[in-house]
Design an enzyme around this catalytic site. Structure first.
Site, PDB file in Angstrom:
ATOM      1  N   CYS A  49       3.184   8.381   1.562  1.00 14.09           N
ATOM      2  CA  CYS A  49       3.529   7.429   2.611  1.00 14.09           C
ATOM      3  C   CYS A  49       3.866   6.098   1.951  1.00 14.09           C
ATOM      4  O   CYS A  49       3.022   5.527   1.252  1.00 14.09           O
ATOM      5  CB  CYS A  49       2.340   7.277   3.564  1.00 14.09           C
ATOM      6  SG  CYS A  49       2.597   6.018   4.813  1.00 14.09           S
ATOM      7  N   GLU A 104       0.830  -1.205   0.000  1.00 13.65           N
ATOM      8  CA  GLU A 104       0.000   0.000   0.000  1.00 13.65           C
ATOM      9  C   GLU A 104       0.862   1.251   0.000  1.00 13.65           C
ATOM     10  O   GLU A 104       1.923   1.293   0.620  1.00 13.65           O
ATOM     11  CB  GLU A 104      -0.883   0.019   1.251  1.00 13.65           C
ATOM     12  CG  GLU A 104      -1.901  -1.083   1.253  1.00 13.65           C
ATOM     13  CD  GLU A 104      -2.699  -1.135   2.546  1.00 13.65           C
ATOM     14  OE1 GLU A 104      -2.750  -0.119   3.271  1.00 13.65           O
ATOM     15  OE2 GLU A 104      -3.248  -2.205   2.831  1.00 13.65           O
ATOM     16  N   CYS A 122      -1.840  -3.360  14.855  1.00 14.68           N
ATOM     17  CA  CYS A 122      -1.473  -3.000  13.480  1.00 14.68           C
ATOM     18  C   CYS A 122      -1.875  -4.090  12.486  1.00 14.68           C
ATOM     19  O   CYS A 122      -1.555  -5.270  12.675  1.00 14.68           O
ATOM     20  CB  CYS A 122       0.030  -2.751  13.405  1.00 14.68           C
ATOM     21  SG  CYS A 122       0.589  -2.295  11.758  1.00 14.68           S
ATOM     22  N   CYS A 168       3.154  -5.783  16.240  1.00 13.42           N
ATOM     23  CA  CYS A 168       2.388  -4.835  17.076  1.00 13.42           C
ATOM     24  C   CYS A 168       0.908  -5.245  17.047  1.00 13.42           C
ATOM     25  O   CYS A 168       0.343  -5.502  15.982  1.00 13.42           O
ATOM     26  CB  CYS A 168       2.546  -3.405  16.554  1.00 13.42           C
ATOM     27  SG  CYS A 168       4.248  -2.821  16.602  1.00 13.42           S
ATOM     28  N   CYS A 197       5.063  -7.402   7.775  1.00 13.58           N
ATOM     29  CA  CYS A 197       5.959  -6.879   8.807  1.00 13.58           C
ATOM     30  C   CYS A 197       6.142  -7.947   9.878  1.00 13.58           C
ATOM     31  O   CYS A 197       5.205  -8.685  10.202  1.00 13.58           O
ATOM     32  CB  CYS A 197       5.364  -5.615   9.424  1.00 13.58           C
ATOM     33  SG  CYS A 197       6.397  -4.861  10.707  1.00 13.58           S
ATOM     34  N   CYS A 210      -2.244   1.717   7.966  1.00  9.33           N
ATOM     35  CA  CYS A 210      -1.420   0.871   7.116  1.00  9.33           C
ATOM     36  C   CYS A 210      -1.835  -0.591   7.202  1.00  9.33           C
ATOM     37  O   CYS A 210      -2.159  -1.105   8.256  1.00  9.33           O
ATOM     38  CB  CYS A 210       0.048   1.038   7.461  1.00  9.33           C
ATOM     39  SG  CYS A 210       0.441   0.728   9.175  1.00  9.33           S
TER      40      CYS A 210
HETATM   41  N1  SAH Z   1       7.043   0.068  11.508  1.00  7.76           N
HETATM   42  C1  SAH Z   1       7.126   1.472  11.632  1.00  7.76           C
HETATM   43  C2  SAH Z   1       6.407   2.256  10.557  1.00  7.76           C
HETATM   44  C3  SAH Z   1       5.083   1.752  10.063  1.00  7.76           C
HETATM   45  S1  SAH Z   1       3.671   1.993  11.064  1.00  7.76           S
HETATM   46  C4  SAH Z   1       6.671   1.896  13.015  1.00  7.76           C
HETATM   47  O1  SAH Z   1       6.274   1.044  13.782  1.00  7.76           O
HETATM   48  O2  SAH Z   1       6.786   3.059  13.343  1.00  7.76           O
HETATM   49  C5  SAH Z   1       3.380   3.722  11.084  1.00  7.76           C
HETATM   50  C6  SAH Z   1       2.724   4.201  12.352  1.00  7.76           C
HETATM   51  O3  SAH Z   1       1.362   3.775  12.408  1.00  7.76           O
HETATM   52  C7  SAH Z   1       3.381   3.690  13.611  1.00  7.76           C
HETATM   53  O4  SAH Z   1       3.447   4.712  14.559  1.00  7.76           O
HETATM   54  C8  SAH Z   1       2.423   2.608  14.048  1.00  7.76           C
HETATM   55  O5  SAH Z   1       2.565   2.310  15.405  1.00  7.76           O
HETATM   56  C9  SAH Z   1       1.100   3.249  13.690  1.00  7.76           C
HETATM   57  N2  SAH Z   1      -0.039   2.348  13.597  1.00  7.76           N
HETATM   58  C10 SAH Z   1      -0.088   1.092  13.134  1.00  7.76           C
HETATM   59  N3  SAH Z   1      -1.324   0.595  13.221  1.00  7.76           N
HETATM   60  C11 SAH Z   1      -2.089   1.559  13.761  1.00  7.76           C
HETATM   61  C12 SAH Z   1      -3.446   1.656  14.111  1.00  7.76           C
HETATM   62  N4  SAH Z   1      -4.283   0.636  13.944  1.00  7.76           N
HETATM   63  N5  SAH Z   1      -3.881   2.818  14.653  1.00  7.76           N
HETATM   64  C13 SAH Z   1      -3.045   3.858  14.836  1.00  7.76           C
HETATM   65  N6  SAH Z   1      -1.747   3.833  14.522  1.00  7.76           N
HETATM   66  C14 SAH Z   1      -1.262   2.690  14.001  1.00  7.76           C
END
Ligand code: SAH
Length: 361
Positions: free
Chosen positions: A108, A95, A122, A119, A115, A341
């Protein structure tokens, strides 16, 4: 096993491209011209390189490729945000998001297919990591969006980049650094490092490595919680690099580069949004002069988390500010198009293999 892919010319920096065309018996100026076609004029087909000898173009077309992802889906938000689902040469999908701000267009980009970081909130990580993107594939995300913009307005220009799409950029360190050199270089789109943000979940050794590169980009650290118990429950990476390692690494990064870090904090109802959490957060970051970006967590399927309500987020923000901690509530773009994302890729994957080819693993 997938068929081996021919070398992708977008992956090469100018000296490497020069060596590549030299091996085909061509002078260095040809490499410069070809580099410009690839990284400034953003062509996707060798036949478009009209100042090159036909015989050379034929040889290149046989032996090499240009990264040119196919736009599988396009979702336009009411606020102008456009989310693209792109299919790569090997069939994997990623994406890319275009955002329109007062100061210009920002893209972006994804840095991996899937990944590995796990997390819990995510969508990108739910099926794990499939593979890293190459530098040329990451650049091609930007180029695809830029070509789309040119169709509407020849003067429209992508001016900012955020590495916040699918993937953990510092888990694909070498390709990401190569991408940064290509995208910021004078022979390419020349996007200034100060207009680039890289977001990490907090891989400490790579933060230290990045500090040594001394780049002028903005480093964002996805913090999301001010204590280890809460953070580990949200982000398994915290078990490997707990806060007592992460925060000193962030301080070292700031000292080495002179650039302030920005901390991302996704607000989750009942998990990390209490007054006590705000106090702990302000204490953790005390004296760093860093910025905290608050954002309501975007609920994703299969995740137990729901977003804090707006009033609570505002109160949390005010509490941080009262404690001397810089903080803002981030404007949410594209909320109506599942722009968090990984969500579009997951949705499409769930729709079946006729819309998304199988991934390799
Ligand atoms: N892996 C990197 C970059 C990709 S995620 C990182 O972890 O920073 C980009 C941002 O979106 C990160 O801050 C991540 O924690 C956040 N993110 C991911 N899923 C999310 C969600 N469901 N709601 C809000 N933020 C989210």
């Amino acid at each position: 096993m997938p068929a081996p892919q021919p070398p992708c010319l977008n992956d090469l920096e100018l000296p490497e491209l020069t060596a590549y065309v030299a091996a085909l018996g061509q002078p260095a100026f040809r490499a410069k011209q070809i580099y410009k076609w690839l990284h400034q004029k953003l062509v996707t087909d060798f036949a478009q390189m009209t100042d090159q000898p036909k015989a050379l173009l034929a040889r290149l077309a046989e032996s090499a490729a240009i990264a040119a992802p196919v736009i599988v889906r396009r979702q336009q938000s009411r606020d102008g945000t456009v989310k693209y689902l792109l299919r790569l040469a090997d069939g994997n999908c990623i994406e890319t998001v275009l955002m329109h701000y007062r100061y210009g267009y920002s893209v972006c980009v994804s840095t991996q297919v899937g990944c590995a970081m796990g997390c819990r909130f995510c969508a990108s990580t739910q099926a794990g990591r499939v593979r890293d993107l190459t530098a040329g594939e990451i650049a091609a995300e930007v180029y695809t969006v830029q070509r789309e913009l040119w169709q509407r307005d020849a003067a429209a220009r992508v001016s900012h980049i955020v590495l916040m799409g699918i993937g953990e950029p510092l888990h694909n360190y070498d390709n990401v650094l190569r991408f940064l050199r290509i995208i910021s270089g004078a022979g390419g789109l020349n996007i200034g490092m100060r207009n680039i943000s890289l977001s990490t979940c907090g891989l400490v050794p790579q933060i230290d490595r990045l500090a040594k590169e001394n780049l002028q980009l903005t480093l964002s650290v996805s913090l999301h919680a001010p204590d280890d118990a809460t953070r580990s429950a949200m982000m398994p990476v915290n078990d490997a690099f707990p806060l007592e390692q992460l925060i000193p690494a962030c301080r070292r990064y700031q000292a080495a580069t002179g650039r302030r870090i920005s901390f991302e904090y996704a607000m989750v109802r009942g998990v990390n949004d209490s007054d006590d959490m705000a106090r702990k957060l302000a204490a953790l970051l005390k004296g760093m002069g860093a910025h905290v970006n608050l954002i309501p967590v975007n609920p994703v399927d299969g995740s137990p988390y729901s977003a804090s309500d707006d009033a609570n987020i505002r109160r949390f923000c005010a509490r941080l500010q009262a404690l001397g901690q810089n903080a803002t509530v981030r404007r949410r773009l594209g909320a109506d198009i599942s722009a968090a994302c990984g969500q579009l890729r997951r949705e499409t994957a769930a729709a079946g293999p006729e819309t998304i080819p199988e991934t390799i693993s």
